[in-house]
Design a protein around this motif. Structure first.
Motif, PDB file in Angstrom:
ATOM      1  N   GLN A 130       0.786  -1.245   0.111  1.00  0.00           N
ATOM      2  CA  GLN A 130       0.064   0.156   0.006  1.00  0.00           C
ATOM      3  C   GLN A 130       0.832   1.347   0.192  1.00  0.00           C
ATOM      4  O   GLN A 130       0.647   2.202  -1.118  1.00  0.00           O
ATOM      5  CB  GLN A 130      -0.964   0.008   1.156  1.00  0.00           C
ATOM      6  N   TYR A 133      -5.124   0.187  -5.740  1.00  0.00           N
ATOM      7  CA  TYR A 133      -4.319   1.235  -5.370  1.00  0.00           C
ATOM      8  C   TYR A 133      -5.020   2.164  -4.239  1.00  0.00           C
ATOM      9  O   TYR A 133      -6.002   2.824  -4.483  1.00  0.00           O
ATOM     10  CB  TYR A 133      -4.194   2.206  -6.729  1.00  0.00           C
ATOM     11  N   LYS A 134      -4.378   2.025  -3.091  1.00  0.00           N
ATOM     12  CA  LYS A 134      -4.819   2.431  -1.804  1.00  0.00           C
ATOM     13  C   LYS A 134      -4.765   3.856  -1.952  1.00  0.00           C
ATOM     14  O   LYS A 134      -3.643   4.374  -2.650  1.00  0.00           O
ATOM     15  CB  LYS A 134      -4.147   1.964  -0.749  1.00  0.00           C
ATOM     16  N   TRP A 135      -5.620   4.643  -1.342  1.00  0.00           N
ATOM     17  CA  TRP A 135      -5.432   6.254  -1.256  1.00  0.00           C
ATOM     18  C   TRP A 135      -5.686   6.743  -2.629  1.00  0.00           C
ATOM     19  O   TRP A 135      -4.847   7.675  -2.932  1.00  0.00           O
ATOM     20  CB  TRP A 135      -4.460   6.547  -0.420  1.00  0.00           C
ATOM     21  N   LYS A 183     -15.253   1.702  -4.416  1.00  0.00           N
ATOM     22  CA  LYS A 183     -16.125   1.487  -3.193  1.00  0.00           C
ATOM     23  C   LYS A 183     -17.470   2.073  -3.400  1.00  0.00           C
ATOM     24  O   LYS A 183     -18.474   1.511  -2.724  1.00  0.00           O
ATOM     25  CB  LYS A 183     -15.314   2.158  -1.931  1.00  0.00           C
ATOM     26  N   GLU A 193      -9.813   3.569  -6.012  1.00  0.00           N
ATOM     27  CA  GLU A 193     -10.345   2.981  -4.769  1.00  0.00           C
ATOM     28  C   GLU A 193     -11.841   3.611  -4.277  1.00  0.00           C
ATOM     29  O   GLU A 193     -12.616   2.724  -4.020  1.00  0.00           O
ATOM     30  CB  GLU A 193      -9.361   2.842  -3.636  1.00  0.00           C
TER      31      GLU A 193
END
Length: 153
Positions: free
Chosen positions: A6, A135-137, A145, A141
């Motif tokens: 991450q 790809y966090k942040w 979601k 993302e």
């Protein structure tokens, strides 16, 4: 299994994105005039002259167009990587762009030139970034979601 990529993927996205944006600011003269400390081009004419050395078979007018295309791609990919929008596409585009830079540099300036500026390494980093499953942040993302829950806000 815990995902340990991450922070590295965020760091890579931001580093490559900024690495595209700063040279654009330089070639537009926004970071200082030509000849100033840490300024590579300082203006568009110097950048086009450099582009022409990488694409000598095109001539200066076509080098101006290709420099414009590369500049637009760098701005677009840089912003997309920093905010994490269509990250995989931006990373693949960045890979192809930097690979083309590296190959032109190697052919017309000598193989050492792209190694001095780590262009092959950046190209490889972009290719690696394109293979990361999430790809966090990132806006990617956020939007995924939102689709999963049925709303974005």
């Amino acid at each position: 299994m815990k995902n340990y990529n991450q922070l590295p993927q965020l760091y890579l996205r931001i580093a490559v994105g900024i690495g595209f944006i700063i040279p654009v600011l330089d070639r537009l003269g926004w970071l200082g005039p030509a000849g100033s400390k840490n300024i590579g081009w300082g203006n568009w004419d110097n950048f086009v002259a450099y582009t022409n050395t990488l694409l000598p078979f095109l001539g200066r007018p076509a080098a101006n167009v290709m420099g414009g295309v590369a500049t637009l791609a760098e701005i677009l990919f840089g912003i997309m990587l920093i905010i994490g929008l269509k990250t995989r596409v931006a990373a693949l585009g960045s890979f192809l762009l930097t690979l083309s830079f590296a190959l032109c540099m190697a052919v017309f300036l000598g193989f050492k030139a792209p190694l001095n500026y780590s262009v092959f390494a950046v190209s490889a980093a972009c290719l690696l970034l394109s293979t990361i499953p999430g790809y966090k942040w990132s806006l990617d993302e956020y939007f995924s979601k939102g689709r999963a829950t049925g709303h974005l806000l």
